[in-house]
Motif scaffolding. Structure first.
Motif, PDB file in Angstrom:
ATOM      1  N   ARG A  17       0.824  -1.209   0.000  1.00  0.00           N
ATOM      2  CA  ARG A  17       0.000   0.000   0.000  1.00  0.00           C
ATOM      3  C   ARG A  17       0.864   1.268   0.000  1.00  0.00           C
ATOM      4  NH1 ARG A  17      -2.097   1.450   6.142  1.00  0.00           N
ATOM      5  NH2 ARG A  17      -3.374   2.903   4.922  1.00  0.00           N
ATOM      6  N   GLU A  18       0.466   2.255  -0.774  1.00  0.00           N
ATOM      7  CA  GLU A  18       1.052   3.612  -0.748  1.00  0.00           C
ATOM      8  C   GLU A  18       2.508   3.641  -0.249  1.00  0.00           C
ATOM      9  OE1 GLU A  18      -2.337   6.638   0.177  1.00  0.00           O
ATOM     10  OE2 GLU A  18      -2.585   4.917   1.525  1.00  0.00           O
ATOM     11  N   ASN A  20       4.958   5.257  -1.149  1.00  0.00           N
ATOM     12  CA  ASN A  20       5.533   6.608  -0.990  1.00  0.00           C
ATOM     13  C   ASN A  20       5.280   7.167   0.414  1.00  0.00           C
ATOM     14  OD1 ASN A  20       2.769   6.588  -1.816  1.00  0.00           O
ATOM     15  ND2 ASN A  20       2.865   8.786  -2.189  1.00  0.00           N
TER      16      ASN A  20
END
Ligand code: DQA
Length: 148
Positions: A17-18, A20
């Motif tokens: 997930r995400e 970044n």
């Protein structure tokens, strides 16, 4: 000294997930760090993750009955919505540290409220996995006479 480390919804998706925001290390990597920190400090630890609010409430309640001395919790999205988790933490009244991987204070408006945090002795955010280690050591020191 026994503690429980609780993780809320979607934290099992770490590494997917995400990235970044949450990085590329996985939930299994996080569990390893927690277990290693426990071993190094002779802490007995149980790590639990659920995507379900009621399951987290049940696990918090269990801590009252099973000799747990402190709780580390990242309620994830339930941080910002769950009065039930806040009430459970108040009910068991164990020293609890709130952890967030990201610095939620710098994120969306809807992340600016933490219900669970109202029952916590400390909040650590924006330090990634190391926040969990810091939280565990905080509880360890508290129970070994060096903390507050
Ligand atoms: C989080 C922050 C929350 O706002 C979000 O819903 C999460 C993870 C964190 O660790 O940074 O799922 O708790």
């Amino acid at each position: 000294m026994k503690i429980v480390v609780l993780n809320g919804p979607n934290l099992n998706m770490l590494g997917i997930r995400e990235k970044n925001i949450y990085g590329s290390e996985t939930y299994e990597d996080l569990v390893k760090l927690i277990e290693m920190t426990a071993e190094e400090n002779a802490i007995e630890v149980e790590v639990y993750q659920s995507n379900h609010e009621g399951a987290l409430v049940d696990r918090i309640q269990q801590a009252y009955f099973d000799g747990t001395k402190g709780i580390v919790i990242n309620p994830a999205a339930y941080t910002h919505t769950s009065v039930a988790i806040l009430d459970a933490l108040k009910a068991v009244n164990l020293p609890t540290v709130e952890v967030h991987l990201s610095d939620v204070s710098q994120r969306e408006d809807f992340r600016q409220i933490s219900y669970a945090g109202k029952a916590c002795v400390k909040t650590i955010m924006g330090k990634g996995f190391l926040g969990y280690k810091e939280a565990m050591l905080f509880l360890f020191e508290k129970f070994n006479g060096k903390g507050e």
